[in-house]
Design a protein around this motif. Structure first.
Motif, PDB file in Angstrom:
ATOM      1  N   ASP A 164       0.833  -1.199   0.000  1.00 37.44           N
ATOM      2  CA  ASP A 164       0.000   0.000   0.000  1.00 37.44           C
ATOM      3  C   ASP A 164       0.873   1.256   0.000  1.00 37.44           C
ATOM      4  O   ASP A 164       0.556   2.253  -0.668  1.00 37.44           O
ATOM      5  CB  ASP A 164      -0.911  -0.017   1.228  1.00 37.44           C
ATOM      6  N   TYR A 187       2.247   1.709  -3.446  1.00 38.39           N
ATOM      7  CA  TYR A 187       1.173   2.222  -4.303  1.00 38.39           C
ATOM      8  C   TYR A 187       1.018   3.724  -4.111  1.00 38.39           C
ATOM      9  O   TYR A 187       0.839   4.479  -5.075  1.00 38.39           O
ATOM     10  CB  TYR A 187      -0.132   1.497  -3.964  1.00 38.39           C
ATOM     11  N   TRP A 188       1.098   4.186  -2.856  1.00 44.92           N
ATOM     12  CA  TRP A 188       0.997   5.627  -2.553  1.00 44.92           C
ATOM     13  C   TRP A 188       2.120   6.401  -3.236  1.00 44.92           C
ATOM     14  O   TRP A 188       1.911   7.457  -3.819  1.00 44.92           O
ATOM     15  CB  TRP A 188       1.045   5.812  -1.041  1.00 44.92           C
ATOM     16  N   ARG A 189       3.339   5.845  -3.178  1.00 44.36           N
ATOM     17  CA  ARG A 189       4.474   6.515  -3.820  1.00 44.36           C
ATOM     18  C   ARG A 189       4.267   6.612  -5.329  1.00 44.36           C
ATOM     19  O   ARG A 189       4.520   7.661  -5.938  1.00 44.36           O
ATOM     20  CB  ARG A 189       5.781   5.763  -3.529  1.00 44.36           C
ATOM     21  N   ARG A 190       3.801   5.540  -5.917  1.00 48.86           N
ATOM     22  CA  ARG A 190       3.666   5.511  -7.376  1.00 48.86           C
ATOM     23  C   ARG A 190       2.533   6.388  -7.875  1.00 48.86           C
ATOM     24  O   ARG A 190       2.530   6.801  -9.039  1.00 48.86           O
ATOM     25  CB  ARG A 190       3.452   4.067  -7.847  1.00 48.86           C
ATOM     26  N   ASN A 191       1.604   6.701  -6.989  1.00 49.39           N
ATOM     27  CA  ASN A 191       0.471   7.515  -7.411  1.00 49.39           C
ATOM     28  C   ASN A 191       0.509   8.937  -6.863  1.00 49.39           C
ATOM     29  O   ASN A 191      -0.456   9.670  -7.000  1.00 49.39           O
ATOM     30  CB  ASN A 191      -0.835   6.830  -6.989  1.00 49.39           C
ATOM     31  N   PHE A 192       1.639   9.299  -6.246  1.00 49.27           N
ATOM     32  CA  PHE A 192       1.761  10.674  -5.775  1.00 49.27           C
ATOM     33  C   PHE A 192       1.775  11.638  -6.976  1.00 49.27           C
ATOM     34  O   PHE A 192       1.003  12.587  -7.039  1.00 49.27           O
ATOM     35  CB  PHE A 192       3.040  10.832  -4.950  1.00 49.27           C
ATOM     36  N   HIS A 193       2.632  11.376  -7.917  1.00 46.09           N
ATOM     37  CA  HIS A 193       2.626  12.066  -9.215  1.00 46.09           C
ATOM     38  C   HIS A 193       2.963  11.015 -10.264  1.00 46.09           C
ATOM     39  O   HIS A 193       4.118  10.857 -10.657  1.00 46.09           O
ATOM     40  CB  HIS A 193       3.639  13.218  -9.247  1.00 46.09           C
ATOM     41  N   PRO A 194       1.955  10.310 -10.734  1.00 49.18           N
ATOM     42  CA  PRO A 194       2.227   9.192 -11.649  1.00 49.18           C
ATOM     43  C   PRO A 194       2.866   9.623 -12.962  1.00 49.18           C
ATOM     44  O   PRO A 194       3.430   8.792 -13.683  1.00 49.18           O
ATOM     45  CB  PRO A 194       0.836   8.579 -11.880  1.00 49.18           C
ATOM     46  N   GLU A 195       2.827  10.938 -13.259  1.00 52.41           N
ATOM     47  CA  GLU A 195       3.460  11.386 -14.501  1.00 52.41           C
ATOM     48  C   GLU A 195       4.982  11.429 -14.392  1.00 52.41           C
ATOM     49  O   GLU A 195       5.688  11.510 -15.413  1.00 52.41           O
ATOM     50  CB  GLU A 195       2.938  12.781 -14.888  1.00 52.41           C
TER      51      GLU A 195
END
Length: 653
Positions: free
Chosen positions: A37, A40-48
């Motif tokens: 989890d 996942y948070w890291r990867r979706n902080f700024h997915p760009e």
């Protein structure tokens, strides 16, 4: 020992990793789930944003070499840690530590990768609030006001341990004691101030708090210019600004105040007096009666201080002494304080409940109200006696308290706690001079303490610790139906241990005198031993030290060679008093005249057992580790008595 219900047992079974690692699947599942989890948070902080570490990096020789070194060091660490003390095992009955509660362990592991620094919401927007909530949870457990909407709500924060919490108690008590003197020195108008410095320095803490509140309200009503002028004048008159030397030089009718503590008080009080610059000489140790503070002696010193115009900073009650687990009579100490305050000698009362604080969970209903003694006693053989019940009930009227979640709260080390009964006094601790109306007075309770670093001794601290305590208290609320089920098991174990010790003494009276020197107040039980026919204290001490050597962790040898782990402490005449010391010597067959000034022979060495582990009575497998321990102790006693000559202090043990 009363039978344990399946409901209680199964709830406790889910709480720990377990002596055999029985809940390894649960712990692994939780850790992996929340690690994923976090990723996942890291990867979706700024997915760009593209990955900064390339997929080829893991195949580079330097990467592989680093991984290899890291694995080698971690394997060496893991191997070295196998020599650690097995706190998790019901065979461990030594110091104040046991297995860790899973909610706290997982919450700390979960929070560590986020690395919050619990000094302000800027660096810990989530866990700072959790820490403030922990203070309110603990406040409710001891009976302090805990509604943030109430002006006199309590406040608490976490510390590295009980030592720092006790230091915070000294710091706050001194600030509150000296503040009315600063108001007089500054010449603040419109407030009803004490008539002289002595009266100002010796207000009851409640009166001092009310004066602080009136000052803040008066200041808030002034113009900006006057507000700045008056806050500067008062600030420059405060003891925190002047320092001890200059403060007392300006107020020659005042003396440096004393701290009154039992002779069994933790050494942290001496540390704190040195750190504050008050000096170790200001600590006055009071005698005890049955390992509990002698209130008559407290009354005597308070009367003398009043006659000699010697101020008192605070009196310290211990709720669960480190050595013996005994409770000081908090209720009677408060009564003594009220009588002294009425005579003009106001001072604070602090409770050092680093050990015994969580036992209050047994005494609390879900709404925080106090259970009756009769209701509690139905679940035990003797607990709680009237003195213990009265001491716990009186916590609500004390000024501050130290509690260690990393002791009887079963949480990772680094989680002590300090709680004061009225949060308004913390304005005196603010490094930003919050008491001078910097705007914090208009904030809500939670908003005020989001700048936690202003009020606490530390400059940086782990938010993971706060998460561990907060989550644990949410999973196991601090009342008798939840967390109290766990503390109940430890008290039942202590009662069973006491009964078994009595049987051990009877079964082995042909070769050894054995005695529980005083009725245990909590879940810590001591045992005094002396070879039959021996009258010399030196020989008895050598015998008990030999038994302790059999039961202490030795990193030079495999832990598996040890059957049980215990600890030891001593009985000293200055703590017991002559009457109690003579009683114990007589019961053991020791000649009290053999107490001498030589190091180690001026006290009686005894075994000390901390009964925290909830599996000391293993109902699932029908095993009592308490019975096994006494069988082991009997074997060791009889084996050692084959080599010791009673009465010969130089005998091989």
């Amino acid at each position: 020992m009363p039978a344990e219900s399946p409901l209680t047992r199964h709830r406790i079974d889910a709480c720990f990793l377990g002596p055999y690692g029985e809940n390894d699947g649960l712990l692994e599942k939780l850790v992996v789930e929340f690690l994923r989890d976090h990723v996942y948070w890291r990867r979706n902080f700024h997915p760009e944003d593209p990955p900064a570490i390339s997929t080829e990096a893991s195949r580079h020789p330097d990467y592989l070499a680093f991984e290899s070194r890291m694995r080698r060091e971690l394997h060496q660490l893991s191997a070295a840690l196998k020599r650690s003390v097995p706190f998790h095992s019901p065979r461990y009955m030594g110091h104040m530590v046991s297995d860790l509660l899973l909610p706290g362990l997982v919450a700390q592991i979960l929070t560590l990768p986020y690395n919050p620094n619990n000094v302000s919401e800027d660096s810990a927007p989530v866990t700072v609030d959790m820490e403030v909530q922990v203070g309110l949870q603990l406040a409710q457990m001891v009976g302090y006001p805990h509604d943030p909407l109430q002006p006199d709500c309590a406040f608490g924060h976490l510390t590295s341990g009980g030592t720092l919490a006790n230091y915070q108690a000294l710091r706050l008590a001194l600030a509150l004691k000296a503040f009315p003197v600063a108001l007089r020195a500054a010449g603040v108008p419109d407030l009803v101030l004490p008539e002289d410095d002595w009266a100002a320095f010796n207000l009851h803490p409640c009166a001092g708090t009310q004066l602080l509140d009136q000052w803040q309200r008066w200041l808030a009503g002034q113009s900006s210019t006057l507000r700045n002028q008056w806050r500067r004048r008062v600030q420059e008159a405060r003891i925190e600004h002047l320092g001890l030397v200059e403060f007392f030089a300006r107020h020659p009718t005042l003396r440096v105040p004393l701290v009154l503590a039992p002779v069994t008080a933790h050494y942290s009080w001496s540390k704190g007096l040195k750190l504050l610059g008050l000096g170790r000489a200001q600590m006055h140790l009071l005698p005890e009666n049955g390992m509990r503070l002698d209130v008559d002696a407290l009354e005597t010193i308070l009367e003398r201080c009043q006659r000699e115009r010697q101020p008192v900073l605070l009196s310290v009650a211990v709720l669960g002494t480190t050595e013996y687990g005994t409770f000081d009579p908090v209720d009677r100490m408060l009564e003594a304080r009220e009588r002294a305050s009425a005579a003009g000698l106001g001072h604070s009362v602090h409770v050092d409940a680093a050990w015994g604080g969580y036992l209050a969970t047994v005494f609390r209903n879900e709404d925080g109200s106090l259970r009756s003694r009769a209701e509690i006693a139905r679940g035990y053989n003797a607990f709680p006696n009237e003195e213990v019940y009265s001491a716990i009930a009186a916590l609500a009227d004390t000024d501050s308290i130290t509690i260690d979640p990393h002791k009887l709260g079963y949480l990772p080390f680094g989680t002590g706690a300090f709680v004061c009964r009225d949060h308004r006094v913390t304005a005196l601790l603010s490094e930003e001079a919050d008491y001078v109306f910097t705007g914090a007075a208009s904030k809500s309770y939670l908003e005020r303490y989001r700048g936690l670093g202003q009020f606490i001794p530390e400059g940086s601290k782990s938010g993971a610790n706060a998460a561990a305590v907060f989550v644990t208290h949410r999973v196991l609320p601090l009342n008798h139906l939840h967390f109290g089920r766990l503390t109940r098991q430890t008290i039942l174990a202590a009662e069973a241990f006491h009964q078994r010790a009595t049987r051990f003494a009877a079964d082995n009276q042909d070769c050894v005198a054995a005695l529980v020197p005083f009725q245990p107040d909590s879940n810590l039980v001591c045992l005094a031993l002396n070879p039959r026919g021996n009258g010399r204290i030196a020989a008895a001490n050598a015998f008990v030290r030999g038994l302790h050597d059999d039961m202490r962790a030795d990193p030079r040898h495999p832990l598996q060679l040890k059957q049980f782990f215990g600890s030891m402490t001593t009985l000293r005449a200055e703590a017991l008093g002559e009457v109690e010391m003579r009683r114990i010597c007589d019961a053991l067959g020791l000649d009290s005249a053999t107490l001498d000034g030589e190091e180690g022979n001026d006290r009686i060495v005894i075994l000390r057992h901390t009964l925290m582990n909830p599996y000391l009575i293993d109902h699932e497998n029908g095993i009592s580790y308490i019975d096994l321990y006494f069988e082991y102790l009997q074997e060791r006693v009889r084996q050692r008595l084959g080599t010791i000559r009673p009465g010969d202090s130089s005998a091989s043990v």
